[in-house]
Design a protein around this motif. Structure first.
Motif, PDB file in Angstrom:
ATOM      1  N   GLY A 131      24.649  34.946  45.075  1.00  0.00           N
ATOM      2  CA  GLY A 131      24.304  36.356  44.862  1.00  0.00           C
ATOM      3  C   GLY A 131      24.459  36.913  43.216  1.00  0.00           C
ATOM      4  N   ASP A 132      24.904  37.827  43.148  1.00  0.00           N
ATOM      5  CA  ASP A 132      25.055  38.601  41.781  1.00  0.00           C
ATOM      6  C   ASP A 132      25.943  37.538  40.749  1.00  0.00           C
ATOM      7  N   PRO A 133      25.404  37.012  39.695  1.00  0.00           N
ATOM      8  CA  PRO A 133      26.401  36.099  38.681  1.00  0.00           C
ATOM      9  C   PRO A 133      27.690  36.939  38.351  1.00  0.00           C
ATOM     10  N   GLY A 134      27.264  38.131  38.292  1.00  0.00           N
ATOM     11  CA  GLY A 134      28.504  39.048  37.798  1.00  0.00           C
ATOM     12  C   GLY A 134      29.770  38.986  38.621  1.00  0.00           C
ATOM     13  N   HIS A 135      29.630  38.704  39.927  1.00  0.00           N
ATOM     14  CA  HIS A 135      30.657  38.479  40.973  1.00  0.00           C
ATOM     15  C   HIS A 135      31.557  37.173  40.893  1.00  0.00           C
ATOM     16  N   GLY A 136      30.774  36.322  40.116  1.00  0.00           N
ATOM     17  CA  GLY A 136      31.723  34.867  39.872  1.00  0.00           C
ATOM     18  C   GLY A 136      31.819  34.172  40.917  1.00  0.00           C
ATOM     19  N   LEU A 137      30.905  34.297  42.157  1.00  0.00           N
ATOM     20  CA  LEU A 137      31.184  33.394  43.254  1.00  0.00           C
ATOM     21  C   LEU A 137      29.962  32.225  43.087  1.00  0.00           C
TER      22      LEU A 137
END
Length: 304
Positions: A131-137
């Motif tokens: 998903g979104d890299p900003g979510h750090g997963l």
């Protein structure tokens, strides 16, 4: 921007090449690809375990290491030996998708083994952001030379302000290769029974990252050494209901950074449950002042 260095290839590296000056390459991709093209480790902990980047592009990282530091005496996969590789691949996969001025710090790291034995001289971790890299997963897979899946990898990272640390070649000079996580940490046993184990070690610079803190995978390896020893101390299964492999799960949560300055560390692992096929343990890692740095849980399961 100048990308000539991105075109350089070594036999094990596929660098992310950008020909258009209008395309911005994330800084961590530039740094990791420079290390890949030069065929050198990116951080001291990588040098200790022989970890090299092979392919890095936004949202994806492939890294490799020799199989020897990651195998037990009986040829089985040693989870402690692959955690530096795991953290390297997952962290760069997430960090490579972030905009300038943002970087990551690892919150949790985990793996689940398949019970298969590695074949061939090297192991490969292929990681990608979810998903979104900003979510750090991030998630990934560990394979051997034949492509056989040995483990599933996972992480959650915090995204914070700041530039990614640059790879400093001077930091890896003189860092000797380790034969495994045990030799890298040189931990000693302070106390143990058939229900708990306490290990002591120092935080050596040779297990650091480029911020001069112990690399997250190396921290997890120390936790794994403690929980694995605790689980081995549990009396053997009274009978083996199957001839299946022993599979392992490990999850580590990070609470504070661990300076790679030789300071003393203490890890206490306690067996929580031991049954005919399934056993679990929990560990806590403390610094010399008694502050909790990380906590982990691990299990072993006799599959069949």
């Amino acid at each position: 921007m100048e990308t000539e260095w991105l075109q350089r290839l070594n036999p094990s590296a596929r660098v992310y090449a950008v020909n258009s000056p209008s395309v911005s390459v994330p800084p961590i991709v530039q740094l990791a690809n420079r290390a890949a093209a030069d065929g050198r480790p990116f951080a001291p902990a990588h040098a200790r375990f022989g970890v090299l980047f092979c392919e890095v592009r936004p949202g994806r990282c492939v890294a490799r290491m020799p199989v020897a530091p990651a195998t037990a005496a009986d040829g089985a996969l040693d989870p402690a030996g692959v955690l530096v590789l795991t953290d390297a691949a997952l962290g760069v996969a997430i960090g490579s998708g972030l905009p300038d001025g943002r970087r990551i710090t690892t919150l949790s790291l985990g793996l689940s083994t398949t019970g298969r034995r590695p074949a061939g001289p090297s192991l490969t971790a292929t990681a990608q952001v979810i998903g979104d890299p900003g979510h750090g997963l991030g998630t990934g897979v560990l394979t051997d030379e034949t492509g056989t899946e040995l483990a599933r990898l996972r992480t959650r990272c915090a995204v914070i302000d700041g530039a990614p640390p640059a790879g400093e070649p001077s930091l890896i000079v003189g860092v000797p290769p380790a034969s495994g996580a045990g030799s890298a940490w040189q931990a000693s046993v302070e106390d143990e029974t058939d229900r708990f184990v306490v290990l002591r070690a120092s935080a050596p610079p040779g297990l650091g990252n480029n911020t001069r803190r112990v690399q997250g995978g190396a921290v997890a390896a120390f936790v794994e050494l403690a929980v694995a020893r605790a689980l081995r101390r549990v009396p053997a299964w009274p009978s083996r209901p199957t001839d299946g492999p022993v599979v392992r799960d490990l999850d580590v949560t990070y609470l504070r950074g661990v300076p790679a300055d030789g300071a003393p560390l203490r890890c206490r692992a306690v067996v929580q449950h031991s049954g005919r096929q399934f056993a679990t343990a929990r560990a806590e890692l403390f610094d010399g002042a008694g502050r909790l740095l990380a906590a982990g849980t691990a299990s072993r399961y006799l599959a069949g």
